[in-house]
Design a protein around this motif. Sequence first.
Motif, PDB file in Angstrom:
ATOM      1  N   ALA A 118      -8.180  -1.612  -6.679  1.00 20.11           N
ATOM      2  CA  ALA A 118      -8.574  -0.452  -5.957  1.00 20.11           C
ATOM      3  C   ALA A 118      -7.948   0.655  -5.368  1.00 20.11           C
ATOM      4  CB  ALA A 118      -9.246  -0.985  -4.811  1.00 20.11           C
ATOM      5  N   LEU A 119      -6.484   0.193  -5.204  1.00 18.54           N
ATOM      6  CA  LEU A 119      -5.633   1.342  -4.675  1.00 18.54           C
ATOM      7  C   LEU A 119      -5.246   2.368  -5.856  1.00 18.54           C
ATOM      8  CD1 LEU A 119      -3.022  -1.088  -2.675  1.00 18.54           C
ATOM      9  CD2 LEU A 119      -5.053   0.318  -1.880  1.00 18.54           C
ATOM     10  N   SER A 120      -4.959   1.837  -7.352  1.00 16.13           N
ATOM     11  CA  SER A 120      -4.936   2.624  -8.228  1.00 16.13           C
ATOM     12  C   SER A 120      -5.823   3.324  -8.542  1.00 16.13           C
ATOM     13  CB  SER A 120      -4.455   1.590  -9.475  1.00 16.13           C
ATOM     14  OG  SER A 120      -3.438   1.060  -9.198  1.00 16.13           O
ATOM     15  N   PHE A 121      -7.184   2.672  -8.524  1.00 16.88           N
ATOM     16  CA  PHE A 121      -8.227   3.908  -8.799  1.00 16.88           C
ATOM     17  C   PHE A 121      -8.793   4.880  -7.798  1.00 16.88           C
ATOM     18  CE2 PHE A 121     -10.548   2.592 -12.790  1.00 16.88           C
ATOM     19  CZ  PHE A 121      -9.807   1.504 -13.111  1.00 16.88           C
ATOM     20  N   ILE A 122      -8.530   4.664  -6.438  1.00 16.98           N
ATOM     21  CA  ILE A 122      -8.699   5.548  -5.881  1.00 16.98           C
ATOM     22  C   ILE A 122      -7.392   6.506  -5.398  1.00 16.98           C
ATOM     23  CG2 ILE A 122      -8.733   5.907  -3.051  1.00 16.98           C
ATOM     24  CD1 ILE A 122      -9.992   3.062  -2.689  1.00 16.98           C
ATOM     25  N   GLY A 123      -6.173   6.064  -5.777  1.00 14.25           N
ATOM     26  CA  GLY A 123      -5.328   6.835  -5.803  1.00 14.25           C
ATOM     27  C   GLY A 123      -5.199   7.918  -7.059  1.00 14.25           C
TER      28      GLY A 123
ATOM     29  N   LEU B 104       0.732  -1.247   0.062  1.00 14.26           N
ATOM     30  CA  LEU B 104       0.083   0.105   0.058  1.00 14.26           C
ATOM     31  C   LEU B 104       0.748   1.470   0.071  1.00 14.26           C
ATOM     32  CD1 LEU B 104      -3.133   0.184   2.069  1.00 14.26           C
ATOM     33  CD2 LEU B 104      -1.508   2.210   2.196  1.00 14.26           C
ATOM     34  N   LEU B 105       1.713   1.367   0.901  1.00 12.89           N
ATOM     35  CA  LEU B 105       2.718   2.624   0.943  1.00 12.89           C
ATOM     36  C   LEU B 105       3.580   2.667  -0.455  1.00 12.89           C
ATOM     37  CD1 LEU B 105       4.219   2.230   4.372  1.00 12.89           C
ATOM     38  CD2 LEU B 105       2.564   3.871   3.587  1.00 12.89           C
TER      39      LEU B 105
ATOM     40  N   LEU C 148      -3.881  -9.733  -3.450  1.00 15.52           N
ATOM     41  CA  LEU C 148      -3.445  -8.516  -4.008  1.00 15.52           C
ATOM     42  C   LEU C 148      -3.928  -8.107  -5.162  1.00 15.52           C
ATOM     43  CD1 LEU C 148       0.271  -8.962  -2.420  1.00 15.52           C
ATOM     44  CD2 LEU C 148      -0.970  -6.867  -2.166  1.00 15.52           C
ATOM     45  N   LEU C 149      -3.990  -9.153  -5.955  1.00 15.81           N
ATOM     46  CA  LEU C 149      -4.344  -9.118  -7.591  1.00 15.81           C
ATOM     47  C   LEU C 149      -5.714  -8.354  -7.479  1.00 15.81           C
ATOM     48  CD1 LEU C 149      -2.938 -10.173  -9.933  1.00 15.81           C
ATOM     49  CD2 LEU C 149      -4.554 -12.033  -9.884  1.00 15.81           C
ATOM     50  N   ILE C 150      -6.634  -8.711  -6.499  1.00 19.61           N
ATOM     51  CA  ILE C 150      -8.051  -8.202  -6.537  1.00 19.61           C
ATOM     52  C   ILE C 150      -7.991  -6.794  -5.756  1.00 19.61           C
ATOM     53  CG2 ILE C 150     -10.319  -8.511  -5.357  1.00 19.61           C
ATOM     54  CD1 ILE C 150     -10.295 -11.305  -5.893  1.00 19.61           C
TER      55      ILE C 150
ATOM     56  N   THR D 208       2.588  -0.608 -11.008  1.00 26.16           N
ATOM     57  CA  THR D 208       2.685  -0.901  -9.739  1.00 26.16           C
ATOM     58  C   THR D 208       2.026  -2.117  -9.224  1.00 26.16           C
ATOM     59  OG1 THR D 208       1.126   0.775  -9.285  1.00 26.16           O
ATOM     60  CG2 THR D 208       3.295   1.297  -9.108  1.00 26.16           C
ATOM     61  N   GLY D 209       0.607  -2.056  -9.227  1.00 22.68           N
ATOM     62  CA  GLY D 209       0.106  -3.472  -8.462  1.00 22.68           C
ATOM     63  C   GLY D 209       0.266  -4.664  -8.941  1.00 22.68           C
ATOM     64  N   LEU D 210       0.564  -5.019 -10.204  1.00 25.34           N
ATOM     65  CA  LEU D 210       0.778  -6.392 -10.744  1.00 25.34           C
ATOM     66  C   LEU D 210       2.517  -6.534 -10.239  1.00 25.34           C
ATOM     67  CD1 LEU D 210      -0.417  -8.240 -12.348  1.00 25.34           C
ATOM     68  CD2 LEU D 210       0.677  -7.514 -14.517  1.00 25.34           C
ATOM     69  N   PRO D 211       3.458  -5.671 -10.334  1.00 23.71           N
ATOM     70  CA  PRO D 211       4.826  -6.099  -9.767  1.00 23.71           C
ATOM     71  C   PRO D 211       4.751  -6.347  -8.331  1.00 23.71           C
ATOM     72  CG  PRO D 211       4.784  -4.174 -11.356  1.00 23.71           C
ATOM     73  CD  PRO D 211       3.406  -4.574 -11.270  1.00 23.71           C
TER      74      PRO D 211
END
Lengths: 218, 210
Positions: free
Chosen positions: A137-142, A57-58, A131-133, A102-105
């Motif tokens: 959300a982290l990318s869209f909220i970010g 997340l960080l 993490l895959l699911i 970012t999320g995928l790596p």
Amino acid sequence: MLALFLRDLKLAIRTSGGFGLALAFFLIVVMFVPFGVGSDLTLLARIAPGILWIGALLACLLSLDRIFQLDAEDGTLNVLATSPIPLSGVTVAKSMAHWVTTGLPLTIAAIPLGYLLNLPSVAYSWLCISLLIGTPALSFIGAFGAAITVGIKRGGLLLSLLVLPLYIPTLIFGAVTVTKAVEGLDPMPSLMFLAGLTLLSVVIMPFASALALKSNLS
Amino acid sequence: MANYMSFYVDNLCCVRGNTVILSNVSFEMAAGDCLILRGPNGIGKSTLLNTLAGLTPEDTGTCTINKGDIAYSGHLDAIKFQLTVAENLQFWAGVYGTDKVASVMQDFGLTELADRPAGNLSAGQKRRVGLARLLVSNRNIWLMDEPTTSLDAEHTALLTKMIDEHCQSGGIAVLSTHIDLDIQNARTLDLSQFKPDQSQSNDIFLEGSF
């Protein structure tokens, strides 16, 4: 939209720092934990799900300001706003490109890092799935946070403050999914909540971001 | 003449921040028209272009411009330094759904620069890539904010020719500039006449507080 998505991927790979920064940060955070906490294997196994999720997340947070800032600085965002792609479409393309870089790596890197933290073998598949699911959300909220702070020079602090509270539900359900798997309980309910949060963000955030971008254009 | 292409601006007020920059701007544009915005620095040329492009919301008044016809070129060239010239233009062709990259690069003398990273170009060359985007976009209404900045005499002439051809084929161009461009049928609009009365403050609550 596809053109924008592919261009963002190309830029992330060519610009040193954009692609590797989040990954390097994730590796460093997680690798430091055993040094800080000590070599108590049972303790590490117990905190591993939380550490891995917090680290991811960080690391994700670190790369958020690049989503719109670079395009705003060279005028690309203004031209995109007058292009046939609606601003919500721009956000979707950029969020997806952010997730792929970012999320995928981070999801893939979490596997060897889980081994480093003595994560029990039953939990690896759940770690990956959560993490895959959860990371989309982290990318869209970010992207929403980045859209709000796009006009502000050095808006990183404000961006973090805005986005962190919105990340908490994803963090809780993501980490709990893995913890449940470690404890031998059924992780499905938390995973379902996590998937729900992601779907909600994917549906709502592009429109919220488009509104934020529109008011920030000049 | 195709009617859908024309547009008019009636009593438009343009704001930047909370300040009214221009008030009661009115003009009409038909297919083939070119309008040159003149006026001293800070009079509101960019603000008017931004308002026409829909980037800044209009305060009051009407503007019937069809947002789907606009190609906008601002102060910044909107090019990515990490990509080559050809990749930059191909990206915009992808966004606008056209395939005119090769011919446009030929017209603009960018063919020999095609594989150069855009970050290595000079300011004038970057500007040419930014202007080439207008042709790539294949749109009818060009909004250009000081397009001649950093261009040499040869390419300023090329730009003039390009705008001429665009207008002759039924396109519309609105541009701001400080130098005289030799464009046929171009009208000039001096924005000084639309300067709002300075004694009127936009926010009555803040009046006199500074």
